[in-house]
Motif scaffolding. Structure first.
Motif, PDB file in Angstrom:
ATOM      1  N   PHE A 299       0.129  60.373 106.957  1.00  0.00           N
ATOM      2  CA  PHE A 299       1.418  60.281 106.209  1.00  0.00           C
ATOM      3  C   PHE A 299       1.879  58.809 106.001  1.00  0.00           C
ATOM      4  O   PHE A 299       1.949  58.134 107.084  1.00  0.00           O
ATOM      5  CB  PHE A 299       2.585  60.960 106.793  1.00  0.00           C
ATOM      6  N   SER A 300       2.382  58.433 105.069  1.00  0.00           N
ATOM      7  CA  SER A 300       3.111  56.996 104.967  1.00  0.00           C
ATOM      8  C   SER A 300       4.295  57.116 105.734  1.00  0.00           C
ATOM      9  O   SER A 300       4.647  58.222 106.297  1.00  0.00           O
ATOM     10  CB  SER A 300       3.380  56.717 103.546  1.00  0.00           C
TER      11      SER A 300
ATOM     12  N   LEU B 110      12.046  54.912 102.287  1.00  0.00           N
ATOM     13  CA  LEU B 110      11.953  55.580 100.673  1.00  0.00           C
ATOM     14  C   LEU B 110      12.213  54.629  99.527  1.00  0.00           C
ATOM     15  O   LEU B 110      13.000  53.976  99.804  1.00  0.00           O
ATOM     16  CB  LEU B 110      12.500  56.711 100.703  1.00  0.00           C
ATOM     17  N   ASP B 111      11.390  54.728  98.536  1.00  0.00           N
ATOM     18  CA  ASP B 111      11.889  53.880  97.314  1.00  0.00           C
ATOM     19  C   ASP B 111      13.046  54.488  96.816  1.00  0.00           C
ATOM     20  O   ASP B 111      13.452  55.716  97.167  1.00  0.00           O
ATOM     21  CB  ASP B 111      10.760  53.741  96.390  1.00  0.00           C
ATOM     22  N   LEU B 112      14.024  53.941  96.017  1.00  0.00           N
ATOM     23  CA  LEU B 112      15.032  54.487  95.275  1.00  0.00           C
ATOM     24  C   LEU B 112      14.992  55.682  94.702  1.00  0.00           C
ATOM     25  O   LEU B 112      15.760  56.476  94.858  1.00  0.00           O
ATOM     26  CB  LEU B 112      15.624  53.302  94.465  1.00  0.00           C
ATOM     27  N   LYS B 113      13.992  55.632  94.039  1.00  0.00           N
ATOM     28  CA  LYS B 113      13.766  56.888  92.982  1.00  0.00           C
ATOM     29  C   LYS B 113      13.605  58.296  94.104  1.00  0.00           C
ATOM     30  O   LYS B 113      14.081  59.178  93.902  1.00  0.00           O
ATOM     31  CB  LYS B 113      12.501  56.675  92.164  1.00  0.00           C
ATOM     32  N   THR B 114      12.594  57.968  95.120  1.00  0.00           N
ATOM     33  CA  THR B 114      12.553  59.257  96.040  1.00  0.00           C
ATOM     34  C   THR B 114      13.646  59.617  96.628  1.00  0.00           C
ATOM     35  O   THR B 114      13.999  60.639  97.253  1.00  0.00           O
ATOM     36  CB  THR B 114      11.401  58.750  96.861  1.00  0.00           C
ATOM     37  N   GLU B 115      14.398  58.447  97.191  1.00  0.00           N
ATOM     38  CA  GLU B 115      15.700  58.681  98.084  1.00  0.00           C
ATOM     39  C   GLU B 115      16.685  59.463  97.176  1.00  0.00           C
ATOM     40  O   GLU B 115      17.491  60.126  97.780  1.00  0.00           O
ATOM     41  CB  GLU B 115      16.347  57.402  98.330  1.00  0.00           C
ATOM     42  N   ALA B 116      16.936  58.909  96.047  1.00  0.00           N
ATOM     43  CA  ALA B 116      17.939  59.580  94.923  1.00  0.00           C
ATOM     44  C   ALA B 116      17.653  61.297  94.812  1.00  0.00           C
ATOM     45  O   ALA B 116      18.380  62.089  95.058  1.00  0.00           O
ATOM     46  CB  ALA B 116      17.770  58.877  93.670  1.00  0.00           C
ATOM     47  N   SER B 117      16.288  61.464  94.837  1.00  0.00           N
ATOM     48  CA  SER B 117      15.556  62.668  94.458  1.00  0.00           C
ATOM     49  C   SER B 117      16.027  63.698  95.677  1.00  0.00           C
ATOM     50  O   SER B 117      16.521  64.577  95.828  1.00  0.00           O
ATOM     51  CB  SER B 117      14.319  62.631  94.204  1.00  0.00           C
ATOM     52  N   LEU B 118      15.629  62.864  96.890  1.00  0.00           N
ATOM     53  CA  LEU B 118      15.964  63.704  98.294  1.00  0.00           C
ATOM     54  C   LEU B 118      17.378  64.056  98.441  1.00  0.00           C
ATOM     55  O   LEU B 118      17.628  65.237  98.832  1.00  0.00           O
ATOM     56  CB  LEU B 118      15.499  62.702  99.500  1.00  0.00           C
TER      57      LEU B 118
END
Length: 170
Positions: free
Chosen positions: A95-96, A125-133
């Motif tokens: 995993f990253s 996390l990148d901003l897009k992944t963070e927002a999705s989470l």
């Protein structure tokens, strides 16, 4: 200061003074608290063992639910033929850091906590992944109080209340 406060809320430290109240009342029953500290530990074991770490026995449906809430389940199913029984930590191709953070979030969600404390838990996390989470947490953890400690304003922009701590003062 912020991490020390999170540690007190999580019950890891006793406060020197004052009291910890929930909705203005002292708690006479222990709260279930899910805590993702800045520094977390991933064990060299299966995904299932990492999510259910510390639980008396692993519940498959609860593990899958926690992984889905942490936005990690689809990645696991697509990349590991063993699914949650896979051990991606046996070499450096696992995993990253961001995926490890989401695994730590799944571990905290596994027990269905009353309070979820995220201490810089999405910093990798990148901003897009963070927002999705955070969107998934908002949709799936409605009754869970979330305390988010973050440097990035994007991490807390949808919060009901934002509290700033500076020089140990709120």
């Amino acid at each position: 200061g912020k991490t020390t406060l999170a540690d007190i809320i999580a019950g890891l430290f006793e406060p020197d003074c004052g009291e910890f109240l929930v909705d203005g009342k002292a708690q006479n029953k222990p709260l279930k608290i899910g805590y993702i500290p800045q520094e977390f530990c991933i064990i060299n074991g299966s995904i299932k063992e990492n999510v259910s770490f510390g639980a008396p026995e692993a519940d498959y449906n609860s593990i899958v639910d926690a992984l889905k809430k942490a936005q990690l389940y689809d990645f696991i199913i697509e990349n590991y033929k063993e699914g949650i029984d896979a051990n991606p930590f046996v070499d450096s191709t696992g995993f990253s850091q961001g995926q490890k953070q989401r695994l730590a979030i799944a571990r905290a969600l596994y027990s269905n906590p009353d309070i979820l404390i995220l201490d810089e838990a999405t910093s990798s996390l990148d901003l897009k992944t963070e927002a999705s989470l955070y969107q998934a947490l908002n949709q799936n953890c409605g009754n869970t109080t979330r305390i988010i400690i973050a440097q990035r304003i994007s991490s807390v922009q949808d919060a009901d209340r934002i509290i700033v701590m500076e020089d140990g003062k709120i």
